[in-house]
Design a protein around this motif. Structure first.
Motif, PDB file in Angstrom:
ATOM      1  N   GLU A   1      38.998  42.981  43.466  1.00 18.10           N
ATOM      2  CA  GLU A   1      39.174  43.783  42.252  1.00 18.10           C
ATOM      3  C   GLU A   1      39.916  42.986  41.182  1.00 18.10           C
ATOM      4  N   ILE A   2      39.856  43.491  39.974  1.00 20.03           N
ATOM      5  CA  ILE A   2      40.680  43.001  38.864  1.00 20.03           C
ATOM      6  C   ILE A   2      41.727  44.065  38.578  1.00 20.03           C
ATOM      7  N   ALA A   3      42.976  43.634  38.436  1.00 23.54           N
ATOM      8  CA  ALA A   3      44.058  44.578  38.158  1.00 23.54           C
ATOM      9  C   ALA A   3      44.240  44.714  36.646  1.00 23.54           C
ATOM     10  N   ILE A   4      44.175  45.927  36.161  1.00 23.72           N
ATOM     11  CA  ILE A   4      44.425  46.222  34.753  1.00 23.72           C
ATOM     12  C   ILE A   4      45.874  46.706  34.670  1.00 23.72           C
ATOM     13  N   THR A   5      46.782  45.783  34.382  1.00 24.41           N
ATOM     14  CA  THR A   5      48.211  46.084  34.409  1.00 24.41           C
ATOM     15  C   THR A   5      48.971  45.033  33.608  1.00 24.41           C
ATOM     16  N   ASP A   6      50.198  45.379  33.211  1.00 18.13           N
ATOM     17  CA  ASP A   6      51.043  44.391  32.558  1.00 18.13           C
ATOM     18  C   ASP A   6      51.990  43.721  33.557  1.00 18.13           C
ATOM     19  N   ARG A   7      51.878  44.097  34.841  1.00 20.31           N
ATOM     20  CA  ARG A   7      52.682  43.482  35.894  1.00 20.31           C
ATOM     21  C   ARG A   7      51.995  42.213  36.405  1.00 20.31           C
ATOM     22  N   LYS A   8      52.754  41.425  37.153  1.00 15.68           N
ATOM     23  CA  LYS A   8      52.158  40.249  37.777  1.00 15.68           C
ATOM     24  C   LYS A   8      51.179  40.695  38.878  1.00 15.68           C
ATOM     25  N   TRP A   9      50.082  39.963  38.976  1.00 16.79           N
ATOM     26  CA  TRP A   9      49.106  40.325  39.998  1.00 16.79           C
ATOM     27  C   TRP A   9      48.340  39.109  40.510  1.00 16.79           C
ATOM     28  N   VAL A  10      47.811  39.277  41.722  1.00 17.19           N
ATOM     29  CA  VAL A  10      47.028  38.257  42.419  1.00 17.19           C
ATOM     30  C   VAL A  10      45.800  38.952  42.989  1.00 17.19           C
ATOM     31  N   ALA A  11      44.697  38.245  43.052  1.00  8.91           N
ATOM     32  CA  ALA A  11      43.489  38.823  43.654  1.00  8.91           C
ATOM     33  C   ALA A  11      42.926  37.878  44.709  1.00  8.91           C
ATOM     34  N   THR A  12      42.520  38.449  45.827  1.00  8.01           N
ATOM     35  CA  THR A  12      41.735  37.729  46.832  1.00  8.01           C
ATOM     36  C   THR A  12      40.310  38.246  46.740  1.00  8.01           C
ATOM     37  N   PHE A  13      39.322  37.340  46.778  1.00 10.26           N
ATOM     38  CA  PHE A  13      37.933  37.787  46.664  1.00 10.26           C
ATOM     39  C   PHE A  13      37.033  37.012  47.613  1.00 10.26           C
ATOM     40  N   GLU A  14      35.960  37.680  48.038  1.00 13.65           N
ATOM     41  CA  GLU A  14      35.018  37.078  48.983  1.00 13.65           C
ATOM     42  C   GLU A  14      33.678  36.740  48.341  1.00 13.65           C
ATOM     43  N   THR A  15      33.441  37.246  47.129  1.00  9.73           N
ATOM     44  CA  THR A  15      32.185  36.935  46.445  1.00  9.73           C
ATOM     45  C   THR A  15      32.474  36.314  45.081  1.00  9.73           C
ATOM     46  N   GLU A  16      32.831  37.155  44.121  1.00  7.39           N
ATOM     47  CA  GLU A  16      33.154  36.659  42.790  1.00  7.39           C
ATOM     48  C   GLU A  16      33.940  37.716  42.031  1.00  7.39           C
ATOM     49  N   LEU A  17      34.648  37.279  41.004  1.00  8.55           N
ATOM     50  CA  LEU A  17      35.418  38.160  40.127  1.00  8.55           C
ATOM     51  C   LEU A  17      35.058  37.863  38.674  1.00  8.55           C
ATOM     52  N   PRO A  18      34.828  38.868  37.846  1.00  7.80           N
ATOM     53  CA  PRO A  18      34.767  40.287  38.185  1.00  7.80           C
ATOM     54  C   PRO A  18      33.595  40.557  39.142  1.00  7.80           C
ATOM     55  N   ARG A  19      33.817  41.475  40.081  1.00  6.31           N
ATOM     56  CA  ARG A  19      32.735  41.852  40.978  1.00  6.31           C
ATOM     57  C   ARG A  19      31.957  42.986  40.329  1.00  6.31           C
ATOM     58  N   ILE A  20      30.731  42.693  39.964  1.00  6.92           N
ATOM     59  CA  ILE A  20      29.863  43.683  39.329  1.00  6.92           C
ATOM     60  C   ILE A  20      28.574  43.727  40.132  1.00  6.92           C
ATOM     61  N   LEU A  21      28.266  44.872  40.701  1.00  7.44           N
ATOM     62  CA  LEU A  21      27.076  44.990  41.530  1.00  7.44           C
ATOM     63  C   LEU A  21      25.828  44.736  40.684  1.00  7.44           C
ATOM     64  N   PRO A  22      24.836  44.021  41.230  1.00  4.17           N
ATOM     65  CA  PRO A  22      23.629  43.705  40.455  1.00  4.17           C
ATOM     66  C   PRO A  22      22.919  44.962  39.978  1.00  4.17           C
ATOM     67  N   PRO A  23      22.325  44.925  38.802  1.00  6.97           N
ATOM     68  CA  PRO A  23      21.543  46.081  38.326  1.00  6.97           C
ATOM     69  C   PRO A  23      20.297  46.258  39.188  1.00  6.97           C
ATOM     70  N   LYS A  24      19.599  47.368  38.990  1.00  6.19           N
ATOM     71  CA  LYS A  24      18.410  47.646  39.790  1.00  6.19           C
ATOM     72  C   LYS A  24      17.355  46.559  39.644  1.00  6.19           C
ATOM     73  N   SER A  25      17.346  45.896  38.491  1.00  8.99           N
ATOM     74  CA  SER A  25      16.379  44.822  38.282  1.00  8.99           C
ATOM     75  C   SER A  25      16.693  43.603  39.133  1.00  8.99           C
ATOM     76  N   GLY A  26      17.956  43.486  39.604  1.00 10.63           N
ATOM     77  CA  GLY A  26      18.370  42.326  40.379  1.00 10.63           C
ATOM     78  C   GLY A  26      18.768  41.144  39.528  1.00 10.63           C
ATOM     79  N   ASN A  27      18.630  41.263  38.217  1.00  9.04           N
ATOM     80  CA  ASN A  27      18.939  40.171  37.294  1.00  9.04           C
ATOM     81  C   ASN A  27      20.414  40.221  36.895  1.00  9.04           C
TER      82      ASN A  27
END
Length: 385
Positions: A71-97
């Motif tokens: 995830e991406i944290a929407i905050t003014d605090r310090k933050w860290v992200a661990t990810f397994e695919t990519e960030l921002p993670r946005i699921l592909p549209p129905k077209s797959g493009n």
């Protein structure tokens, strides 16, 4: 130090909630996007939004750093992200493009480059590669993100310090674990053993196969719109029944029993069509149970040939298999089965390989997935100014 997390599910417990010296505060019920997703997904059939916006109502529940997963944290605090695919993670549209997501990527990228984003932890080299590819058309943005990136494979408890030589008179015990039975390669495993037994290349007395997985989970997202016909599942179940003398199948098993089983087994099986990481591979290796995997995503990193066996196919830019037709699906399946047959036959003929690879697997867990080393790295990221 207080670490705010957006959830305490399996991924968070494996990669974030790992240090008894930290206090973890779960903001699952104080994440604005938990409720936005609930409404959007239930009433508007929209895809999940991988964002975290904490609602802090009491200074006593304040945190030093937020650490989120995928995830991406929407905050003014310090933050860290661990990810397994990519960030921002946005699921592909129905077209797959994925190019259709370009506007959303640009809009959310400012959070990644902000000073309060301390680090972006790629769970594997494959995830790192995917993240860099995501922003390759924006060199300046790509460099800023690269400067925050670090690859940190998850820690893994070691269950077996050394693997003793196996007793040659006993059948070689193979274990498959996968709730999504068909996506994880269960169908190909059953066909490989069926053909080997039918062709008399191995004998039923030489092998034992434990299958842990739901045979009703016939869907396979890696196949896209080219899903298997129902006959593929029914044929698989018939093969299991036909060779009932080698198979033990259970739909599920508690984790503690799985770990006990793995410490007694010989070879793990995960010839998966798709995998974001492969935590089960680490668990098998930590029990001295070397694994047969495919070469998608992080699997070549965590299952090198000195520690296990690989079924290999050509990969696309996302380190995945591309299935563009039913014919391509069947071609990949045939190649997987053929490679599995060669590997299984080799193991049966040369069982000493099991001990060699088992101890190499144990060594890599000890060296590359050490809990204390992982904790030290996390603390150094949290304490950045």
């Amino acid at each position: 130090m207080r670490i705010g997390v957006s959830n305490d599910n399996y991924p968070e417990k494996r990669t974030i909630i790992v240090d008894s010296g930290m206090e973890y505060i779960n903001f699952k019920n104080k994440n604005l996007y938990s409720y936005i997703n609930l409404v959007n997904m239930k009433f508007f059939r929209q895809s999940k939004i991988f964002l975290f916006k904490p609602v802090i109502s009491s200074p006593k529940r304040d945190v030093d750093v937020f650490h989120v997963f995928n995830e991406i944290a929407i905050t003014d605090r310090k933050w860290v992200a661990t990810f397994e695919t990519e960030l921002p993670r946005i699921l592909p549209p129905k077209s797959g493009n994925k190019d259709e997501n370009r506007a959303k990527l640009q809009r959310l990228s400012s959070a990644l480059t902000a000073n309060n984003c301390l680090a972006l932890i790629a769970l594997s080299g494959a995830a790192y590669k995917m993240e860099m590819k995501l922003f390759r058309d924006s060199p300046e943005l790509s460099q800023t993100i690269r400067d925050k990136m670090v690859v940190m494979h998850p820690p893994q408890k070691l269950y077996t310090p050394v693997r003793a030589s196996r007793k040659s008179a006993t059948p070689i015990h193979f274990v498959f674990i996968g709730k999504d039975f068909y996506r994880k390669g269960g169908g190909e495993i059953v066909r490989a053993f069926d053909e080997l037994l039918t062709e008399n290349k191995i004998q039923a007395s030489q092998v034992k196969v434990t299958l842990i997985g739901d045979l009703k989970k016939t869907g396979n997202y890696a196949l896209g719109k080219y899903q298997d016909e129902p006959t593929f599942a029914s044929e698989t179940e018939a093969m299991i029944a036909r060779h009932g003398d080698i198979y033990e199948h259970v739909p599920s098993m508690p984790n503690d029993r799985v770990m006990t089983l793995l410490q007694k087994a010989d070879v793990g099986l995960l010839p998966t069509w798709a995998e974001t990481y492969g935590f089960s591979v680490l668990e098998m290796q930590s029990c001295g149970c070397p694994v047969i995997t495919t070469n998608v995503r992080a699997l070549p990193e965590i299952n090198p040939i000195e520690a296990g066996w690989q079924v290999t196919h050509e990969l696309n830019d996302d380190c995945d298999y591309s299935v563009s037709s039913a014919q391509e699906r069947d071609r990949l399946r045939r190649k997987t089965i053929d490679q599995l047959k060669v590997i299984i036959t080799d193991i049966v003929e040369k069982p000493e390989l099991i001990t060699q690879k088992a101890n190499a697997a144990i060594a890599r867990i000890r060296d590359e997935h050490d809990m204390e080393a992982y904790q030290i790295k996390l603390r150094s990221l949290y304490n950045q100014k």
